[in-house]
Design an enzyme around this catalytic site. Structure first.
Site, mmCIF file in Angstrom:
data_model
loop_
_atom_site.group_PDB
_atom_site.id
_atom_site.type_symbol
_atom_site.label_atom_id
_atom_site.label_comp_id
_atom_site.label_asym_id
_atom_site.label_seq_id
_atom_site.Cartn_x
_atom_site.Cartn_y
_atom_site.Cartn_z
ATOM 1 N N GLU A 162 4.581 -2.507 -3.109
ATOM 2 C CA GLU A 162 3.035 -3.025 -1.915
ATOM 3 C C GLU A 162 2.382 -3.652 -2.810
ATOM 4 O O GLU A 162 1.918 -3.939 -3.324
ATOM 5 C CB GLU A 162 2.581 -1.590 -1.254
ATOM 6 C CG GLU A 162 1.309 -1.747 -0.719
ATOM 7 C CD GLU A 162 2.049 -2.877 0.506
ATOM 8 O OE1 GLU A 162 2.917 -2.454 0.820
ATOM 9 O OE2 GLU A 162 2.013 -3.975 1.159
ATOM 10 N N GLU A 166 -6.878 -4.028 -1.493
ATOM 11 C CA GLU A 166 -7.761 -3.488 -0.771
ATOM 12 C C GLU A 166 -8.825 -3.896 0.047
ATOM 13 O O GLU A 166 -9.404 -5.625 -0.298
ATOM 14 C CB GLU A 166 -8.120 -2.129 -1.223
ATOM 15 C CG GLU A 166 -7.306 -0.913 -1.916
ATOM 16 C CD GLU A 166 -7.583 0.108 -2.752
ATOM 17 O OE1 GLU A 166 -9.591 0.194 -2.667
ATOM 18 O OE2 GLU A 166 -6.861 0.525 -3.524
ATOM 19 N N LYS A 222 6.702 -6.641 -8.640
ATOM 20 C CA LYS A 222 5.522 -6.052 -9.032
ATOM 21 C C LYS A 222 4.369 -6.149 -9.960
ATOM 22 O O LYS A 222 3.081 -6.663 -9.828
ATOM 23 C CB LYS A 222 5.551 -4.801 -8.381
ATOM 24 C CG LYS A 222 4.377 -4.072 -7.818
ATOM 25 C CD LYS A 222 3.743 -4.104 -6.762
ATOM 26 C CE LYS A 222 1.953 -3.898 -6.721
ATOM 27 N NZ LYS A 222 1.307 -4.849 -6.087
ATOM 28 N N CYS A 278 -5.464 -0.595 -10.036
ATOM 29 C CA CYS A 278 -3.794 -0.995 -10.238
ATOM 30 C C CYS A 278 -4.261 -2.289 -11.408
ATOM 31 O O CYS A 278 -3.289 -2.219 -11.956
ATOM 32 C CB CYS A 278 -3.482 -1.898 -9.271
ATOM 33 S SG CYS A 278 -2.872 0.368 -8.061
#
Ligand code: NAD
Ligand code: UGA
Length: 473
Positions: A162, A166, A222, A278
């Site tokens: 993904e 945010e 990713k 992250c």
């Protein structure tokens, strides 16, 4: 292969918004999001849409539209696994805090638990999708666990990382730059699984934006994307320090380099340092992977992004202390913002936490205001600080619901998050209420230096040096 039922394990910042959008765009698919955290599931099911556990612009509206129709939140993990054709694993993959790889490697215990639970419960063939961010080659471990159930069930493993950010999650999900799907292209079943997931996204994402690759490329892409993004922030922050020393202006520099189409204008905002759950964890994970292959130069290269980020947070708090005459002991300092960026209530790895830790070590009194972060969360965040135990820190850190009250009688104000409302404050009034000289430290560069100085503030903006330094003399 037509997917009629989806289960997502993990109702967090990714699972909740992602599944809400899938449910909205695929009304014929039943989507169930499950979690072991009962309080979180209760909050997702709350009648009051302002009480959802994740704040994201546009999310509450989508949940209101589809919840109870084809979107469900539940703690019944086994039931949801059993009923699903496709299972997304969207659980947390934090940095390990114990054993080998402590402080670096991703902790995959939650992922493994999910795989074992799926293996135990599944009675018919399933597609299992890695949505969590994982070290490259994790899919083989998942496959190994699933294939050894002995009950003859066939699993196809896909990687579908993904990329949402945010604060803009819903927009990012509705209009993604790309959707990445990694699968086993060497066999027919693998191809069918890829196509099934392509079909889901194809309901609203143009086909040319859906990329299919092998699993390892998908997993590594990713980590690579996050590493590149974080590297940009550290690069511009490194330049911000040079600007402060030389009289160059980081906002002018960002603009000048951003107009080069090869560099691009996004992600060039100097700041008090990047946060979020992250960037740091994924780069540490990358560093760990590189080291485990003996690629020490590669590991050192990426580790520098983290070192620079830590430096940026520390130098921001050091500057506050040195500007306030080398002591903040007993002085009240207000923080505007606690979230790691605007438009989210997420505080994980927020720069504000490290800056607070440093100032609490110097015995400052902190007054915190954030429009979306609750007091409980802020106290939770300072529980494990290095400075002092929470029982003591609670005496020195107070949370306010009214920003003007937070800023009353302060010696200094620090802007830690770029919330839009901070730009609209009555800064004349704020100035009147402060101890003089009134120091304002803008860690996000959102206020106008000239205007703040006209009001009377001693104003420090990240990436801007002393104006006397800019003349050619
Ligand atoms: P999160 O902590 O908000 O949510 C994870 C949820 O999984 C928690 O609610 C937890 O209770 C649940 N969970 C853990 N183990 C479980 C189990 N065995 N069964 C059921 N539920 C379980 O995490 P997040 O921010 O949503 O991130 C999830 C993953 O997505 C991570 O790998 C992260 O790196 C990645 N990611 C996050 C973002 C982001 O913006 N937060 C963006 C892209 C990717
Ligand atoms: C980031 C990536 O942008 C997403 O693509 C990715 O999916 C996600 O991480 C993830 O894997 O979790 P996120 O952390 O939510 O998303 O938010 P960002 O917009 O990337 O901001 C991260 C941090 O960098 C924030 O603290 C932000 O304030 C800071 N930042 C960002 C800057 O300081 N300057 C910038 O120019 C941009």
């Amino acid at each position: 292969m037509q997917i009629k039922s989806i289960c997502c394990i993990g109702a967090g910042y990714v699972g909740g918004p992602t599944m809400s959008v899938i449910a909205k765009k695929c009304p014929e698919v039943r989507v169930t999001v499950v979690d072991i955290n009962e309080a979180r599931i209760d909050a997702w099911n709350d009648k009051n849409y302002n009480s959802l556990p994740v704040f994201e612009p546009g999310l509450a509206e989508i949940v209101a539209e589809v919840r109870g129709e084809n979107l469900f939140f539940s703690t019944k993990v086994d039931k949801a696994i059993e009923e699903a054709d496709m299972i997304f694993i969207s659980v947390n993959t934090p940095t390990k805090t114990y054993g080998k790889g402590k402080g670096m490697a991703a902790d995959l215990k939650y992922i493994e638990l999910c795989a074992r639970q799926i293996a135990k419960v599944a009675k018919r063939d399933k597609i299992v999708v890695e949505k969590s961010t994982l070290p490259v080659r994790t899919a083989s471990a998942i496959k190994d666990i699933l294939d050894n159930t002995g009950n003859g069930v066939q699993f196809q493993i896909l990687s579908n990382p993904e990329f949402l950010a945010e604060g803009t999650a819903i927009q990012d999900l509705l209009n993604p730059d790309r959707v990445l799907i990694g699968g086993d292209i060497s066999n027919k079943k693998g191809e069918e699984a890829i196509n099934a997931l392509v079909e889901i996204y194809g309901k609203w994402v143009p086909k040319e934006k859906i990329l299919t690759t092998n699993v390892w490329s998908s997993e590594l892409s990713k980590l690579t994307a996050n590493a590149f993004l974080a590297q940009r922030v550290s690069s511009i922050n490194a330049m911000s320090e040079i600007c402060e020393k030389t009289g160059a202006d980081i906002y002018e520099v960002s603009r000048a380099i951003g107009m080069d189409s090869r560099i691009g204008s996004k992600f060039l905002n100097a700041s008090v340092g990047f946060g979020g759950s992250c960037f740091q964890k994924d780069i540490l994970n990358l560093v760990y992977i590189a080291k485990s292959y003996g690629l020490n130069e590669v590991a050192d290269y990426w580790e520098q992004v983290i070192i620079m980020n830590d430096h940026q947070k520390n130098r921001f708090s050091d500057n506050i202390v040195s500007t306030l005459y080398n002591t903040v002991s007993g002085k009240k300092i207000a923080f505007l913002g606690w979230a790691f960026k605007k438009n989210t209530n997420d505080t994980r790895e927020s720069a504000a936490i490290k800056v607070a830790d440093n100032l609490l070590s110097e015995q400052a009194n902190l007054a915190i205001y954030d429009p979306k972060v609750k007091e409980k969360q802020i106290y939770f965040d300072i529980e494990n600080l290095e400075s002092r135990p929470i029982s003591e820190n609670k005496k020195y850190l107070k949370v306010f619901e009214d920003p003007y009250k937070a800023m009353e009688n302060t010696h200094g104000i620090a802007i830690l998050t770029e919330w839009d409302e901070f730009k609209e404050y009555d800064w004349e009034k704020v100035y009147q209420q402060m101890n003089k000289p009134a120091f304002l430290f803008d860690g996000r560069g959102i206020l106008d230096k000239k205007e703040m100085e006209r009001i009377g503030f001693v104003y420090y903006k990240i990436g801007l040096g002393d104006e006397s330094n800019t003349s050619l003399k």
